[in-house]
Design an enzyme around this catalytic site. Sequence first.
Site, PDB file in Angstrom:
ATOM      1  N   ILE A 127     102.684  -2.562  20.875  1.00 27.49           N
ATOM      2  CA  ILE A 127     103.192  -1.224  20.550  1.00 27.49           C
ATOM      3  C   ILE A 127     102.536  -0.770  19.253  1.00 27.49           C
ATOM      4  CG2 ILE A 127     105.329  -2.201  19.542  1.00 27.49           C
ATOM      5  CD1 ILE A 127     106.655   0.521  20.489  1.00 27.49           C
ATOM      6  N   THR A 130     102.145   2.079  13.680  1.00 26.80           N
ATOM      7  CA  THR A 130     101.588   2.176  12.331  1.00 26.80           C
ATOM      8  C   THR A 130     100.141   2.668  12.332  1.00 26.80           C
ATOM      9  OG1 THR A 130     103.000   0.313  11.758  1.00 26.80           O
ATOM     10  CG2 THR A 130     101.270   0.863  10.189  1.00 26.80           C
ATOM     11  N   GLU A 131      99.841   3.495  11.336  1.00 24.92           N
ATOM     12  CA  GLU A 131      98.468   3.993  11.136  1.00 24.92           C
ATOM     13  C   GLU A 131      98.034   3.670   9.711  1.00 24.92           C
ATOM     14  OE1 GLU A 131      98.508   8.157  12.103  1.00 24.92           O
ATOM     15  OE2 GLU A 131      99.078   7.733  14.181  1.00 24.92           O
ATOM     16  N   ILE A 161      98.370  -3.941  14.497  1.00 27.41           N
ATOM     17  CA  ILE A 161      99.051  -4.003  15.790  1.00 27.41           C
ATOM     18  C   ILE A 161      99.088  -5.429  16.343  1.00 27.41           C
ATOM     19  CG2 ILE A 161      99.163  -3.036  18.129  1.00 27.41           C
ATOM     20  CD1 ILE A 161      99.685  -1.084  15.619  1.00 27.41           C
ATOM     21  N   GLU A 246     114.796  -4.795  18.039  1.00 27.87           N
ATOM     22  CA  GLU A 246     113.642  -5.404  17.362  1.00 27.87           C
ATOM     23  C   GLU A 246     114.107  -6.091  16.075  1.00 27.87           C
ATOM     24  OE1 GLU A 246     110.341  -2.755  16.734  1.00 27.87           O
ATOM     25  OE2 GLU A 246     109.254  -4.226  15.535  1.00 27.87           O
ATOM     26  N   GLN A 283     119.846 -34.799  -8.232  1.00 34.46           N
ATOM     27  CA  GLN A 283     120.883 -33.773  -8.079  1.00 34.46           C
ATOM     28  C   GLN A 283     120.276 -32.400  -7.779  1.00 34.46           C
ATOM     29  OE1 GLN A 283     123.298 -32.135 -11.346  1.00 34.46           O
ATOM     30  NE2 GLN A 283     125.065 -33.004 -10.297  1.00 34.46           N
ATOM     31  N   GLY A 343     106.713 -30.549  -3.268  1.00 31.37           N
ATOM     32  CA  GLY A 343     105.654 -30.782  -4.257  1.00 31.37           C
ATOM     33  C   GLY A 343     104.315 -30.296  -3.717  1.00 31.37           C
TER      34      GLY A 343
HETATM   35  C1  LIG Z   1     101.426  -8.973  10.587  1.00 33.77           C
HETATM   36  C2  LIG Z   1     101.872  -7.571  10.841  1.00 33.77           C
HETATM   37  C3  LIG Z   1     102.220  -7.194  12.135  1.00 33.77           C
HETATM   38  C4  LIG Z   1     102.570  -5.870  12.403  1.00 33.77           C
HETATM   39  N1  LIG Z   1     102.823  -5.484  13.700  1.00 33.77           N
HETATM   40  C5  LIG Z   1     102.968  -4.167  13.986  1.00 33.77           C
HETATM   41  C6  LIG Z   1     102.995  -3.711  15.333  1.00 33.77           C
HETATM   42  O1  LIG Z   1     102.943  -4.493  16.288  1.00 33.77           O
HETATM   43  N2  LIG Z   1     103.085  -2.377  15.551  1.00 33.77           N
HETATM   44  C7  LIG Z   1     103.149  -1.476  14.545  1.00 33.77           C
HETATM   45  O2  LIG Z   1     103.219  -0.297  14.831  1.00 33.77           O
HETATM   46  N3  LIG Z   1     103.113  -1.865  13.256  1.00 33.77           N
HETATM   47  C8  LIG Z   1     103.017  -3.196  12.949  1.00 33.77           C
HETATM   48  N4  LIG Z   1     102.952  -3.605  11.644  1.00 33.77           N
HETATM   49  C9  LIG Z   1     103.014  -2.611  10.577  1.00 33.77           C
HETATM   50  C10 LIG Z   1     104.299  -2.651   9.771  1.00 33.77           C
HETATM   51  O3  LIG Z   1     105.380  -2.229  10.542  1.00 33.77           O
HETATM   52  C11 LIG Z   1     104.073  -1.795   8.523  1.00 33.77           C
HETATM   53  O4  LIG Z   1     103.160  -2.492   7.689  1.00 33.77           O
HETATM   54  C12 LIG Z   1     105.341  -1.500   7.778  1.00 33.77           C
HETATM   55  O5  LIG Z   1     106.160  -0.619   8.523  1.00 33.77           O
HETATM   56  C13 LIG Z   1     105.112  -0.881   6.387  1.00 33.77           C
HETATM   57  O6  LIG Z   1     104.220   0.185   6.457  1.00 33.77           O
HETATM   58  P1  LIG Z   1     102.976   0.255   5.439  1.00 33.77           P
HETATM   59  O7  LIG Z   1     102.247  -1.038   5.574  1.00 33.77           O
HETATM   60  O8  LIG Z   1     102.238   1.498   5.721  1.00 33.77           O
HETATM   61  O9  LIG Z   1     103.618   0.299   4.004  1.00 33.77           O
HETATM   62  P2  LIG Z   1     104.124   1.599   3.236  1.00 33.77           P
HETATM   63  O10 LIG Z   1     104.975   2.419   4.131  1.00 33.77           O
HETATM   64  O11 LIG Z   1     102.970   2.232   2.575  1.00 33.77           O
HETATM   65  O12 LIG Z   1     105.053   0.940   2.136  1.00 33.77           O
HETATM   66  C14 LIG Z   1     104.559   0.342   0.936  1.00 33.77           C
HETATM   67  C15 LIG Z   1     105.743  -0.035   0.072  1.00 33.77           C
HETATM   68  O13 LIG Z   1     106.493   1.142  -0.274  1.00 33.77           O
HETATM   69  C16 LIG Z   1     107.822   0.989   0.116  1.00 33.77           C
HETATM   70  N5  LIG Z   1     108.376   2.263   0.568  1.00 33.77           N
HETATM   71  C17 LIG Z   1     107.838   3.146   1.433  1.00 33.77           C
HETATM   72  N6  LIG Z   1     108.660   4.185   1.636  1.00 33.77           N
HETATM   73  C18 LIG Z   1     109.760   3.928   0.891  1.00 33.77           C
HETATM   74  C19 LIG Z   1     111.006   4.615   0.668  1.00 33.77           C
HETATM   75  N7  LIG Z   1     111.306   5.764   1.293  1.00 33.77           N
HETATM   76  N8  LIG Z   1     111.903   4.061  -0.171  1.00 33.77           N
HETATM   77  C20 LIG Z   1     111.644   2.899  -0.788  1.00 33.77           C
HETATM   78  N9  LIG Z   1     110.511   2.215  -0.627  1.00 33.77           N
HETATM   79  C21 LIG Z   1     109.590   2.722   0.205  1.00 33.77           C
HETATM   80  C22 LIG Z   1     107.798  -0.025   1.245  1.00 33.77           C
HETATM   81  O14 LIG Z   1     109.064  -0.629   1.426  1.00 33.77           O
HETATM   82  C23 LIG Z   1     106.734  -0.965   0.766  1.00 33.77           C
HETATM   83  O15 LIG Z   1     107.283  -1.877  -0.138  1.00 33.77           O
HETATM   84  C24 LIG Z   1     102.647  -4.933  11.350  1.00 33.77           C
HETATM   85  C25 LIG Z   1     102.318  -5.330  10.043  1.00 33.77           C
HETATM   86  C26 LIG Z   1     101.921  -6.614   9.792  1.00 33.77           C
HETATM   87  C27 LIG Z   1     101.528  -6.971   8.396  1.00 33.77           C
END
Ligand SMILES: Cc1cc2nc3c(=O)[nH]c(=O)nc-3n(C[C@H](O)[C@H](O)[C@H](O)COP(=O)(O)OP(=O)(O)OC[C@H]3O[C@@H](n4cnc5c(N)ncnc54)[C@H](O)[C@@H]3O)c2cc1C
Length: 381
Positions: A127, A130-131, A161, A246, A283, A343
């Site tokens: 799915i 994310t972009e 993805i 999810e 401990q 360790g």
């Molecule tokens: C190994 C892996 C597998 C993944 N698999 C999938 C997948 O199958 N499909 C898919 O679509 N995506 C996938 N993702 C993407 C993932 O869901 C996103 O990386 C995630 O949602 C965060 O988006 P971003 O990386 O753009 O971070 P950003 O949205 O840029 O966030 C960066 C930081 O800012 C914080 N932040 C952003 N907005 C706010 C807010 N409103 N308030 C407070 N803090 C905020 C975030 O919490 C984070 O700490 C995957 C990512 C990884 C690393």
Amino acid sequence: MTSSIPRELFDADVEGFRNSFRKFLEQEAIPYHAQWEKDGQVSRALWQKAGEMGFLCPELPEEYGGSAADFRYCAVVSEEIARAGLSGIGFGLHSDIVAPYVLHYGSAYLKEHYLPKMASGELVTAIAMTEPGAGSDLQGVRTTAVKQGDHYILNGSKTFITNGQMADLVIVVAKTDPAEGAKGISLFLVEAGWPGFSKGRNLEKVGMKAQDTSELFFQDVKVPVANLLGAENSGFIALMQELPQERLMVGINAVASAEAALEWTVAYCKERKSFGKPLMSFQNTRFKLAELTSEVTAARVFVDRCLELHLKRKLDIPTAAMIKQLTTDLQCRVTDECVQLHGGYGYIWEYPIARAWADARVQKIYAGTNEIMKEIIARSL
Ligand SMILES: Cc1cc2nc3c(=O)[nH]c(=O)nc-3n(C[C@H](O)[C@H](O)[C@H](O)COP(=O)(O)OP(=O)(O)OC[C@H]3O[C@@H](n4cnc5c(N)ncnc54)[C@H](O)[C@@H]3O)c2cc1C
């Protein structure tokens, strides 16, 4: 774990299924995991064998190749994969995230066309939400799908993805009405072989090294109107409805991983000696392990109760966010403390605890970051 709290949700049938799946992993996955880490992905053969044995999409109705099993069976698959540290295997995403979208929102054609092949392992799915420029803020998605006759023309790119390299079929989140923000989002089922759909790099990650996490690109991909999943512009609502499952899955995985980390660490600390005594006699070691065991036991009971609610379709969005945030924070703390108790060996890749520590970190990031989870929880207060 020495807690005496019984897990009453799991009866003999489910435990029988657990035993078969555990044996399957012992034979078909554990011996190959180190190689898969080098390859950056698991083998296709694993998916096919899992399909043949009924371990994929257990919840699907029999007419679509499933076993009409309830969600406990999905939980067992996730727990056993987590317990064994087999973080490359993307069955959970395929069976418990992608398949429900197709089942709940797909037309009769889409269900008949794709679900049986998903259950058999012929099709691996992903799915793509994310972009590069839109993660937490899904409304900021820039991939577009423009209707032209009996097709949509899809343009855009996705990143991170899961199952990305292996995927034959991807749910793609795209804007069909960019002016409408969240109300202009739709979901499409896109086949990997269609012209204009290409896969980018298999991303090199800190952990989960046997999982293929990829970039995907769409350039003027012609998607038949029939492959629109659900009604046009209703994608965001579908995403909101499916995300609690999810997040529960992530929690189930987190608690099973934390339990395994504790088991390995207790065994190690009983065996390893320092100053002429087992580490377990210090401990600090005893108190750390005692505290973490209490917390993991509490998390286990919470997750099991939420699983019970989910079986009755009563798990709400804020509670699912609580599961995800609480259990993954705990998993990261547990694995970190367990590395410390090992360790130097805790930092060596061949020790399962080192892998578990690296694998755990992303659990606080994907499926909605833990900061976003806290926003969701706070909104409900
Ligand atoms: C190994 C892996 C597998 C993944 N698999 C999938 C997948 O199958 N499909 C898919 O679509 N995506 C996938 N993702 C993407 C993932 O869901 C996103 O990386 C995630 O949602 C965060 O988006 P971003 O990386 O753009 O971070 P950003 O949205 O840029 O966030 C960066 C930081 O800012 C914080 N932040 C952003 N907005 C706010 C807010 N409103 N308030 C407070 N803090 C905020 C975030 O919490 C984070 O700490 C995957 C990512 C990884 C690393």
